[in-house]
Design an enzyme around this catalytic site. Structure first.
Site, mmCIF file in Angstrom:
data_model
loop_
_atom_site.group_PDB
_atom_site.id
_atom_site.type_symbol
_atom_site.label_atom_id
_atom_site.label_comp_id
_atom_site.label_asym_id
_atom_site.label_seq_id
_atom_site.Cartn_x
_atom_site.Cartn_y
_atom_site.Cartn_z
ATOM 1 N N SER A 1 4.457 -7.129 -4.344
ATOM 2 C CA SER A 1 3.516 -6.212 -4.347
ATOM 3 C C SER A 1 2.381 -6.266 -5.454
ATOM 4 C CB SER A 1 3.990 -4.449 -4.176
ATOM 5 O OG SER A 1 4.688 -4.599 -3.079
ATOM 6 N N LYS B 1 -1.158 -6.898 -4.688
ATOM 7 C CA LYS B 1 -1.934 -5.893 -3.980
ATOM 8 C C LYS B 1 -2.987 -5.446 -5.000
ATOM 9 C CE LYS B 1 2.092 -4.050 -1.557
ATOM 10 N NZ LYS B 1 2.811 -2.920 -1.287
ATOM 11 N N TYR C 1 -1.321 -11.064 4.640
ATOM 12 C CA TYR C 1 -0.659 -10.207 3.801
ATOM 13 C C TYR C 1 0.770 -10.954 3.328
ATOM 14 C CZ TYR C 1 2.415 -6.157 2.453
ATOM 15 O OH TYR C 1 3.313 -5.235 1.833
ATOM 16 N N TYR D 1 5.313 2.408 -7.691
ATOM 17 C CA TYR D 1 5.793 2.999 -6.347
ATOM 18 C C TYR D 1 5.907 4.444 -6.300
ATOM 19 C CZ TYR D 1 6.856 -1.916 -5.209
ATOM 20 O OH TYR D 1 6.929 -2.981 -4.956
ATOM 21 N N VAL E 1 8.923 -6.255 -5.668
ATOM 22 C CA VAL E 1 10.417 -6.362 -5.316
ATOM 23 C C VAL E 1 11.188 -7.738 -5.676
ATOM 24 C CG1 VAL E 1 10.298 -4.377 -3.602
ATOM 25 C CG2 VAL E 1 9.929 -6.765 -2.841
#
Length: 313
Positions: free
Chosen positions: A69, A72, A197, A249, A267
């Site tokens: 992530s 992103k 992605y 998160y 993660v």
């Protein structure tokens, strides 16, 4: 950070890291992506770099891991550079969710059905569809080239085993993609978007790569080592704001209170963070807390922030 402060940090960091490493036993390595589960639970490493290119590091900072992530943040920046703010935020919102990163609850409950922000999975899938390029291969090539430029490392590449593992087991992300397609948010083929992605999540880095990428954000889009402007300042401002409000998160508020720095976790156990105008930090610790963040990594960053008074607040 002055050279004297860097020397002090160099003396203290190994001991502090080993203290934080004791917390790895309280976390768990991500298992829902089988390839990630191969990581060692007790690994912990950190790399800190300043504007002169001087750095300090400690622990297992040389181990490779995938961005997950953390990627992103940079696909959001690239989409903004490709299309501008209005087009990007027509398709994705700007607010924290308070939900798990892979939740689809608010896509169904809240009008108009767009993802709440670009750093949850649904938002990042949407952003992946906005990367410029005629096909999934072209989009992925542009993302990798952009990441290589930011990390000043032409050897950055995809971890194919992790990519395949994510693609084969990403059932919830696939559900999010098709729900976004149903809502009219995704215009492209869902499988093509998901391929982009999954690929950018599987780009492999070290802590040093993350620190160099973070350093560009710390200096508002300019690489202070080379002097090259790589990102417009406005888009860095947007990215750092999302990192502060959504980057850890649904523990982002707690992290802001305890550490007080813009950050993004993944993660695989990676955390990218920065002190604006001073330096970039890359960290890895695969043992995660229940919110999906490196448990020992957060502990170490909290100590560093308090001891050196890094908090922005």
């Amino acid at each position: 950070m002055s050279n004297a402060a860097m020397e002090q940090l160099n003396l203290l960091l190994p001991e502090w890291l080993e203290t934080s490493r004791l917390h790895t036993g309280q976390g768990k390595v991500a298992s829902y992506i089988p390839e990630l589960f191969k990581a060692s639970q007790d690994e912990l490493g950190i790399h800190i770099m300043n504007a002169e290119g001087n750095h300090v590091s400690a622990g297992d900072c040389g181990i490779p891991f995938t961005m997950q992530s953390i990627s992103k943040v940079f696909t959001l920046i690239l989409a903004l550079m490709d299309h501008g703010e209005e087009a990007v935020f027509f398709n994705v919102g700007k607010e924290p969710t308070g939900d798990d990163y892979d939740s689809m609850i608010k896509l169904e409950l809240v009008e108009p059905g767009i993802p709440f922000n670009p750093l949850i999975n649904a938002g990042a899938i949407t952003v992946s569809s906005l990367i410029g390029g005629d096909c999934k291969e072209e989009k992925s090539r542009r993302i990798l080239e952009f990441f290589r430029k930011l990390a000043n490392n032409d050897r950055l590449d995809y971890n194919e085993a992790v990519y395949q593992s994510e693609s084969e087991t990403g059932h919830l992300n696939r559900s999010l993609g098709y729900f976004l397609k149903h809502n009219g948010v995704l215009k492209d083929d869902v499988e093509d978007v998901l391929a982009v992605y999954f690929r950018h999540c599987s780009i492999e880095v070290t802590c040093a790569d993350l620190a160099r990428m973070a350093l560009v954000l710390a200096y508002d889009g300019t690489d202070p080592i080379t002097g090259n402007e790589l990102i417009p300042r406005r888009y860095v401002q947007i990215a750092k704001t999302f990192m502060t409000t959504c980057g850890m998160y649904n523990a982002s508020g707690e992290f802001a209170i305890q550490v007080g720095l813009p950050a993004k976790s993944g993660v695989s156990g990676g955390i990218l963070t920065l002190v604006p105008g001073q330096f970039g930090i890359g960290l890895v610790g695969p043992a995660l807390n229940r919110k999906g963040n490196s448990i020992a990594g957060v502990h170490l960053l909290e100590r560093l922030s308090k001891e050196f008074d890094w908090s922005l607040f």
